[in-house]
Design an enzyme around this catalytic site. Structure first.
Site, mmCIF file in Angstrom:
data_model
loop_
_atom_site.group_PDB
_atom_site.id
_atom_site.type_symbol
_atom_site.label_atom_id
_atom_site.label_comp_id
_atom_site.label_asym_id
_atom_site.label_seq_id
_atom_site.Cartn_x
_atom_site.Cartn_y
_atom_site.Cartn_z
ATOM 1 N N THR A 9 2.910 -2.862 -6.850
ATOM 2 C CA THR A 9 2.773 -2.263 -5.920
ATOM 3 C C THR A 9 2.873 -0.756 -5.880
ATOM 4 O OG1 THR A 9 3.072 -2.118 -3.465
ATOM 5 C CG2 THR A 9 4.901 -2.547 -4.783
ATOM 6 N N HIS A 13 7.272 1.699 0.517
ATOM 7 C CA HIS A 13 8.312 0.987 1.626
ATOM 8 C C HIS A 13 8.555 -0.177 0.717
ATOM 9 C CE1 HIS A 13 7.986 3.663 4.708
ATOM 10 N NE2 HIS A 13 6.696 3.989 4.714
ATOM 11 N N LYS A 14 7.613 -0.793 0.502
ATOM 12 C CA LYS A 14 7.786 -2.024 -0.214
ATOM 13 C C LYS A 14 8.795 -2.007 -1.613
ATOM 14 C CE LYS A 14 3.770 -5.211 0.885
ATOM 15 N NZ LYS A 14 2.893 -5.763 0.276
ATOM 16 N N ASP A 73 1.769 -10.473 -1.570
ATOM 17 C CA ASP A 73 0.740 -9.967 -0.565
ATOM 18 C C ASP A 73 1.440 -10.736 0.585
ATOM 19 O OD1 ASP A 73 -1.672 -8.721 0.363
ATOM 20 O OD2 ASP A 73 -2.543 -10.642 0.583
ATOM 21 N N PHE A 164 8.088 -0.359 8.900
ATOM 22 C CA PHE A 164 6.646 0.202 8.606
ATOM 23 C C PHE A 164 5.863 -1.143 9.031
ATOM 24 C CE2 PHE A 164 8.007 -2.037 4.801
ATOM 25 C CZ PHE A 164 7.037 -2.550 4.268
ATOM 26 N N GLY A 165 4.359 -0.882 8.986
ATOM 27 C CA GLY A 165 3.493 -1.736 9.334
ATOM 28 C C GLY A 165 3.697 -2.005 10.639
ATOM 29 N N TYR A 166 3.693 -3.495 11.116
ATOM 30 C CA TYR A 166 3.959 -3.917 12.404
ATOM 31 C C TYR A 166 5.402 -4.247 12.919
ATOM 32 C CZ TYR A 166 -1.093 -4.911 11.583
ATOM 33 O OH TYR A 166 -2.467 -4.671 11.330
ATOM 34 N N LYS A 187 17.418 -6.778 8.095
ATOM 35 C CA LYS A 187 16.089 -7.325 7.675
ATOM 36 C C LYS A 187 15.702 -8.191 6.479
ATOM 37 C CE LYS A 187 11.386 -5.238 7.127
ATOM 38 N NZ LYS A 187 10.565 -4.053 6.914
ATOM 39 N N HIS A 192 10.320 -12.191 5.794
ATOM 40 C CA HIS A 192 9.555 -13.030 4.809
ATOM 41 C C HIS A 192 9.448 -12.733 3.380
ATOM 42 C CE1 HIS A 192 7.507 -9.254 6.253
ATOM 43 N NE2 HIS A 192 6.541 -9.503 5.553
#
Length: 208
Positions: A9, A13-14, A73, A164-166, A187, A192
């Site tokens: 990736t 952030h990931k 993903d 980040f993201g949603y 977190k 997930h």
């Protein structure tokens, strides 16, 4: 010398999140990022499932580097939207006049579009889940795919800075704060991606 594995990736952030998760697993692995392989191009996510896209990315990076590759993903599935944004979570608001936006700008537009779509949806019908598929591909070996899920509800307005993201609008089931209001440790313990990558640890141990 520790065996190496590549995180497939370019999302920093990931990378940060996954390094924290894997770092707590006690694996004797050197985790490389795509910054070590600037010649390897991004892999287009052309599959129609989280598992398919994760496997596609891991397989491409493993083939390009000759090293085991680990990819994920993930995305947000909202019940009232029939499971969308789903695999389109990162590009839910589409392209904007061909302009190259920063990841933060894309996140902000995606999040605002989602909130606009749910503006008239009552709290009782704002359920959804973050979903993640993680794939490990070692050269010459069959792919290994595991999945993780975090259920919750979509809040009415963003809250929190640590995400980040949603993350700023997603409130995990049984909690009162958005994911962006949780610390990294909180977190990772419930997310997930945390669940998927912890399920991957026994498979990573076979590389050591």
């Amino acid at each position: 010398m520790p065996r190496q594995v590549v995180l497939a990736t370019h999302n920093e952030h990931k990378v940060h999140e996954l390094q924290q998760i894997l770092g707590g697993a006690g694996l004797d692995l050197e985790v490389l990022t795509m910054s070590a392989f600037p010649e390897v191009a991004d892999v287009a996510e052309t599959e129609v499932s989280f598992a398919g896209n994760a496997t596609l990315k891991a397989a491409a990076v493993a083939a390009a580097t000759g090293l085991p590759a680990l990819a994920d993903d993930s995305g947000l599935s909202v019940d009232v939207l029939g499971g969308s944004p789903g695999i389109f979570s990162a590009r839910w608001s589409g392209r904007h006049g061909g302009a190259e936006l920063s990841r933060a700008e894309k996140d902000a537009r995606n999040l605002q579009l989602l909130l606009d779509q749910l503006a008239d949806v009552p709290d009782a019908h704002r359920g959804g889940a973050f979903r993640c598929a993680a794939a490990l591909v070692a050269p010459g070996e069959e792919p290994v795919v595991v999945e993780g899920r975090l259920d919750g509800v979509i809040g009415g307005a963003p809250a929190g800075e640590n995400g980040f993201g949603y993350d700023p609008v997603f409130v995990p089931e049984g909690r009162q704060r958005t994911l962006a209001e949780h610390s990294d440790e909180e977190k990772n313990a419930i997310s997930h991606r945390g669940r998927a990558f912890r399920a991957m640890v026994p498979h990573l141990q076979t590389l050591v």
